[in-house]
Write an enzyme that holds these catalytic residues in place. Structure first.
Site, PDB file in Angstrom:
ATOM      1  CG  ASN A   9      37.026  31.409  76.840  1.00 31.60           C
ATOM      2  OD1 ASN A   9      38.112  31.933  76.589  1.00 31.60           O
ATOM      3  ND2 ASN A   9      36.687  30.196  76.406  1.00 31.60           N
ATOM      4  CD1 TRP A  10      37.134  38.432  76.898  1.00 27.52           C
ATOM      5  CD2 TRP A  10      39.163  39.404  76.907  1.00 27.52           C
ATOM      6  NE1 TRP A  10      37.019  39.659  77.526  1.00 27.52           N
ATOM      7  CE2 TRP A  10      38.244  40.275  77.549  1.00 27.52           C
ATOM      8  CE3 TRP A  10      40.488  39.817  76.795  1.00 27.52           C
ATOM      9  CZ2 TRP A  10      38.618  41.516  78.065  1.00 27.52           C
ATOM     10  CZ3 TRP A  10      40.871  41.044  77.315  1.00 27.52           C
ATOM     11  CH2 TRP A  10      39.935  41.884  77.945  1.00 27.52           C
ATOM     12  CE  LYS A  11      34.970  30.685  73.201  1.00 27.64           C
ATOM     13  NZ  LYS A  11      33.978  29.956  72.420  1.00 27.64           N
ATOM     14  CG  HIS A  94      36.832  25.903  75.778  1.00 24.50           C
ATOM     15  ND1 HIS A  94      36.500  25.746  74.440  1.00 24.50           N
ATOM     16  CD2 HIS A  94      35.948  26.772  76.292  1.00 24.50           C
ATOM     17  CE1 HIS A  94      35.456  26.513  74.171  1.00 24.50           C
ATOM     18  NE2 HIS A  94      35.095  27.151  75.274  1.00 24.50           N
ATOM     19  CD  GLU A  96      36.289  27.415  71.241  1.00 21.18           C
ATOM     20  OE1 GLU A  96      37.141  28.153  71.778  1.00 21.18           O
ATOM     21  OE2 GLU A  96      35.092  27.769  71.106  1.00 21.18           O
ATOM     22  CD  GLU A 164      31.915  26.516  77.679  1.00 26.00           C
ATOM     23  OE1 GLU A 164      31.558  27.697  77.780  1.00 26.00           O
ATOM     24  OE2 GLU A 164      32.929  26.177  77.069  1.00 26.00           O
ATOM     25  N   GLY A 170      29.172  29.432  70.296  1.00 25.98           N
ATOM     26  CA  GLY A 170      29.414  30.297  69.146  1.00 25.98           C
ATOM     27  C   GLY A 170      28.400  30.139  68.029  1.00 25.98           C
ATOM     28  CB  SER A 210      24.810  30.952  72.352  1.00 22.47           C
ATOM     29  OG  SER A 210      25.586  30.492  71.262  1.00 22.47           O
TER      30      SER A 210
HETATM   31  P1  13P Z   1      29.933  31.645  73.198  1.00 22.56           P
HETATM   32  O1  13P Z   1      29.352  32.374  74.383  1.00 22.56           O
HETATM   33  O2  13P Z   1      30.591  32.560  72.206  1.00 22.56           O
HETATM   34  O3  13P Z   1      28.976  30.682  72.604  1.00 22.56           O
HETATM   35  O4  13P Z   1      31.156  30.763  73.795  1.00 22.56           O
HETATM   36  C1  13P Z   1      30.935  29.972  74.892  1.00 22.56           C
HETATM   37  C2  13P Z   1      32.230  29.432  75.331  1.00 22.56           C
HETATM   38  O5  13P Z   1      32.813  28.593  74.670  1.00 22.56           O
HETATM   39  C3  13P Z   1      32.804  29.943  76.580  1.00 22.56           C
HETATM   40  O6  13P Z   1      33.909  29.196  76.977  1.00 22.56           O
END
Ligand code: 13P
Length: 247
Positions: A9-11, A94, A96, A164, A170, A210
């Site tokens: 997931n590049w966000k 997600h 976020e 998640e 993160g 993470s």
């Molecule tokens: P990280 O791997 O940066 O913690 O992010 C996880 C995530 O939210 C994947 O969708």
């Protein structure tokens, strides 16, 4: 037997140039992978990344979609638009999006049903906050997210669940192998109650939060963990190390 599935997931990261360059580097590195591989990229990068990933194991996914076929929804993207470019996967709900953009279990449900109706594979995200975990609400939170988010789903095996824990995203603070396994086993048990044992046994459940080149082996060795949804580590060639977790 559930085939492992590693997705990035590049966000809101990368550009057309840096993204295509990374995919070029990743292609030979993921060649012999025995799992399914996807990168969920910002919508505007989809055409460029589909072209960059052509002829490789990497499928391109989106990070969100709207449930309506089309219409006056400024800023939104439809399933039809994603499919036109060969998108196969779409992340839904997600944390976020839930935290910053008002996503609810109801909108997660609408998006999930629309993705399925359009033959896209939704990666439906669930997970608890630190406060919820510390007050022993994890199972109740997951119950609600799964029951409401997946209401009306006819074939559970056509989607992917990503567990998640919000406190692990993160933060560099991964759930331990045991914590991740225990919670994902709980999710499978809940899905078994909602959709029957057979479907729950077949649905893929990823861990996200993470996950990186160093901890992926331990997580992937867990009985109920079928893959990963990778944020930060999918922005570099470490992603290939995770894809090759079994080597
Ligand atoms: P990280 O791997 O940066 O913690 O992010 C996880 C995530 O939210 C994947 O969708």
């Amino acid at each position: 037997m559930r085939r492992p599935f590693i997705a990035g997931n590049w966000k809101m990261n990368m550009t057309a140039e840096s993204g295509a360059a990374l995919i070029k580097e990743l292609k030979p590195l993921v060649k012999g992978a025995k799992c399914d591989v996807a990168l969920c990229v910002p919508a505007i990068l989809i055409p460029t990344m589909v072209r960059a990933a052509k002829g490789s194991r990497i499928k391109i996914g989106a990070q969100n979609m709207h449930w309506a076929k089309n219409g006056a929804y400024t800023g939104e993207i439809s399933a039809e638009m994603l499919k036109e470019y060969g998108v196969k996967y779409v992340i839904i709900g997600h944390s976020e999006r839930r935290q910053y953009f008002g996503e609810t279990d109801q909108t997660v449900n609408q998006r999930t049903l629309a993705a399925l109706a359009n033959d896209l594979t939704p990666i439906v995200c669930v997970g608890e906050t630190l406060e919820e975990r510390e007050s022993s609400k994890t199972n109740a939170v997951l119950d609600k997210q799964l029951t409401d988010g997946l209401a009306g789903v006819e074939d559970l095996t056509k989607l992917v669940i990503a567990y998640e824990p919000v406190w692990a995203i993160g933060t560099g603070k991964t759930a331990t192998d045991e914590q991740a396994q225990e919670t994902i086993a709980y999710i499978r048990k809940k899905l078994s109650k909602l959709f029957g044992h057979k479907a729950a046994n077949r649905v893929k459940i990823q861990y996200g939060g993470s996950m990186n080149a160093a901890n992926c082996k331990g997580l992937m060795a867990q009985k109920d963990i079928d893959g990963g949804l990778i944020g930060g580590a999918s922005l570099k060639t470490d992603f290939a190390t995770i894809v090759n977790f079994d080597k």
